[in-house]
Design a protein around this motif. Structure first.
Motif, PDB file in Angstrom:
ATOM      1  N   LEU A  96      -8.766  -7.724  -5.996  1.00 53.79           N
ATOM      2  CA  LEU A  96      -7.568  -7.164  -5.364  1.00 53.79           C
ATOM      3  C   LEU A  96      -7.855  -6.723  -3.933  1.00 53.79           C
ATOM      4  CD1 LEU A  96      -5.994  -5.068  -8.273  1.00 53.79           C
ATOM      5  CD2 LEU A  96      -5.222  -7.279  -7.386  1.00 53.79           C
ATOM      6  N   LEU A  97      -9.009  -6.118  -3.726  1.00 48.28           N
ATOM      7  CA  LEU A  97      -9.368  -5.676  -2.385  1.00 48.28           C
ATOM      8  C   LEU A  97      -9.612  -6.860  -1.447  1.00 48.28           C
ATOM      9  CD1 LEU A  97     -11.746  -2.669  -3.158  1.00 48.28           C
ATOM     10  CD2 LEU A  97      -9.346  -2.605  -2.437  1.00 48.28           C
ATOM     11  N   LEU A 177       4.457   1.106 -14.027  1.00 46.97           N
ATOM     12  CA  LEU A 177       5.193   1.270 -12.782  1.00 46.97           C
ATOM     13  C   LEU A 177       4.221   1.510 -11.632  1.00 46.97           C
ATOM     14  CD1 LEU A 177       8.009   1.558 -11.449  1.00 46.97           C
ATOM     15  CD2 LEU A 177       7.839   4.023 -11.900  1.00 46.97           C
ATOM     16  N   ILE A 178       4.311   0.686 -10.586  1.00 49.78           N
ATOM     17  CA  ILE A 178       3.456   0.824  -9.410  1.00 49.78           C
ATOM     18  C   ILE A 178       4.259   1.512  -8.311  1.00 49.78           C
ATOM     19  CG2 ILE A 178       1.924  -0.361  -7.810  1.00 49.78           C
ATOM     20  CD1 ILE A 178       1.240  -0.786 -10.760  1.00 49.78           C
ATOM     21  N   SER A 179       3.759   2.666  -7.865  1.00 50.25           N
ATOM     22  CA  SER A 179       4.474   3.432  -6.839  1.00 50.25           C
ATOM     23  C   SER A 179       3.534   3.792  -5.698  1.00 50.25           C
ATOM     24  CB  SER A 179       5.068   4.716  -7.435  1.00 50.25           C
ATOM     25  OG  SER A 179       5.968   4.423  -8.482  1.00 50.25           O
ATOM     26  N   ALA A 186       6.589  -1.999  -7.646  1.00 50.39           N
ATOM     27  CA  ALA A 186       6.591  -3.148  -8.542  1.00 50.39           C
ATOM     28  C   ALA A 186       6.433  -2.684  -9.986  1.00 50.39           C
ATOM     29  CB  ALA A 186       5.468  -4.117  -8.172  1.00 50.39           C
ATOM     30  N   LEU A 187       6.690  -3.604 -10.881  1.00 45.44           N
ATOM     31  CA  LEU A 187       6.448  -3.391 -12.308  1.00 45.44           C
ATOM     32  C   LEU A 187       5.398  -4.391 -12.758  1.00 45.44           C
ATOM     33  CD1 LEU A 187       7.266  -2.043 -15.040  1.00 45.44           C
ATOM     34  CD2 LEU A 187       8.844  -3.972 -15.340  1.00 45.44           C
ATOM     35  N   LEU A 188       4.304  -3.892 -13.313  1.00 47.56           N
ATOM     36  CA  LEU A 188       3.263  -4.754 -13.869  1.00 47.56           C
ATOM     37  C   LEU A 188       3.438  -4.765 -15.388  1.00 47.56           C
ATOM     38  CD1 LEU A 188       0.701  -6.477 -13.593  1.00 47.56           C
ATOM     39  CD2 LEU A 188      -0.629  -4.355 -13.719  1.00 47.56           C
ATOM     40  N   LYS A 212      -3.391   2.511  -9.495  1.00 49.93           N
ATOM     41  CA  LYS A 212      -3.816   3.138  -8.237  1.00 49.93           C
ATOM     42  C   LYS A 212      -4.271   2.094  -7.220  1.00 49.93           C
ATOM     43  CE  LYS A 212      -5.164   7.535 -10.357  1.00 49.93           C
ATOM     44  NZ  LYS A 212      -6.288   8.435 -10.711  1.00 49.93           N
ATOM     45  N   VAL A 213      -5.010   1.078  -7.681  1.00 50.89           N
ATOM     46  CA  VAL A 213      -5.481   0.050  -6.760  1.00 50.89           C
ATOM     47  C   VAL A 213      -4.311  -0.775  -6.224  1.00 50.89           C
ATOM     48  CG1 VAL A 213      -6.929  -2.005  -6.511  1.00 50.89           C
ATOM     49  CG2 VAL A 213      -7.745  -0.066  -7.861  1.00 50.89           C
ATOM     50  N   LEU A 214      -3.391  -1.159  -7.119  1.00 50.96           N
ATOM     51  CA  LEU A 214      -2.230  -1.938  -6.681  1.00 50.96           C
ATOM     52  C   LEU A 214      -1.359  -1.136  -5.714  1.00 50.96           C
ATOM     53  CD1 LEU A 214      -1.166  -3.748  -9.978  1.00 50.96           C
ATOM     54  CD2 LEU A 214      -2.077  -4.801  -7.901  1.00 50.96           C
ATOM     55  N   ALA A 215      -1.265   0.178  -5.934  1.00 49.41           N
ATOM     56  CA  ALA A 215      -0.475   1.013  -5.039  1.00 49.41           C
ATOM     57  C   ALA A 215      -1.058   1.030  -3.635  1.00 49.41           C
ATOM     58  CB  ALA A 215      -0.392   2.436  -5.597  1.00 49.41           C
ATOM     59  N   LEU A 216      -2.363   0.815  -3.524  1.00 44.49           N
ATOM     60  CA  LEU A 216      -3.004   0.744  -2.213  1.00 44.49           C
ATOM     61  C   LEU A 216      -2.908  -0.641  -1.595  1.00 44.49           C
ATOM     62  CD1 LEU A 216      -6.271   2.787  -2.938  1.00 44.49           C
ATOM     63  CD2 LEU A 216      -4.268   3.556  -1.660  1.00 44.49           C
TER      64      LEU A 216
END
Length: 226
Positions: A96-97, A177-179, A186-188, A212-216
């Motif tokens: 992801l990074l 829920l990604i915030s 987004a919704l994963l 947390k990672v996706l939110a970043l």
């Protein structure tokens, strides 16, 4: 009608049992001083009629050992599974990074899902009309019905809700829920073909890290295409 004598006999027997019970509790070395009693005591047994106290103690010890062995086997299985998840999660974190576009993010999430036991689908849905298309309203209804202000949902969906998120064949889901900065991004959604794989009692440690990672990562790409 119960005879008064019978009541007295029952009361006396109970009283004697209590006295013996209390005496043995207060004198745990009793049978060490009277070892001959151990071989003479007989206890009822469902399969063998009657057994000695020593035999019964050995049987109980064997049952405890079997129970401990089963617990150890179960804990080792959980430890191996957690180790597998940890390494897969670590790789997902790195992927992801290193992602250069949203397609890379989706590929990384799919690769992670493929490594998870009994996880058969993974879907990342961004909260915008362009990405969700005709499903925008339906997905909003799923969020309102299932998340109800929370960040997670584990369990079953009804047929219409399931069709909104997955292809046929999925029976239990994990919704995440990604915030970012209190704004939903987004919704994963992970899906399993097993009815009970995702359950409300599941731990959220690993999936919380993904959130947390996706939110970043997701805000880097704004509204660009996938």
């Amino acid at each position: 009608m119960t005879d008064v004598t019978d009541v007295k006999d029952i009361s006396n027997a109970y009283l004697h049992d209590q006295l013996v019970y209390q005496y043995l509790l207060e004198h745990p070395a009793f049978f060490q001083h009277h070892p001959e009693l151990l071989s003479r005591l007989r206890l009822p047994h469902a399969q063998r009629g009657a057994v000695s106290l020593v035999e019964r103690q050995m049987e109980l010890q064997r049952e405890r050992v079997r129970g401990l062995e089963e617990d150890i086997t179960r804990l080792m299985s959980i430890a191996r599974q957690n180790e597998h998840i940890f390494f897969a999660l670590n790789q997902l974190h790195l992927d992801l990074l290193a992602a250069r576009q949203k397609t890379d993010i989706r590929l990384a999430l799919s690769a992670f899902a493929n490594k998870m036991p009994h996880v058969h689908a993974c879907n990342l849905l961004e909260f915008n009309h362009e990405a969700m298309g005709d499903n925008f309203t339906a997905i909003q209804m799923v969020l309102e019905h299932r998340l109800q202000g929370r960040h997670y949902y584990f369990g079953r969906l009804n047929r219409d809700e399931m069709a909104t998120l997955f292809q046929p064949g999925i029976h239990s889901v994990a919704l995440l829920l990604i915030s970012h900065a209190d704004q939903p991004l987004a919704l994963l959604a992970f899906g399993s073909q097993l009815d009970d794989h995702f359950q409300p009692s599941m731990d959220t440690l690993f999936i919380d890290h993904i959130a947390k990672v996706l939110a970043l990562v997701l805000p880097r790409y704004g509204q660009q295409g996938c």
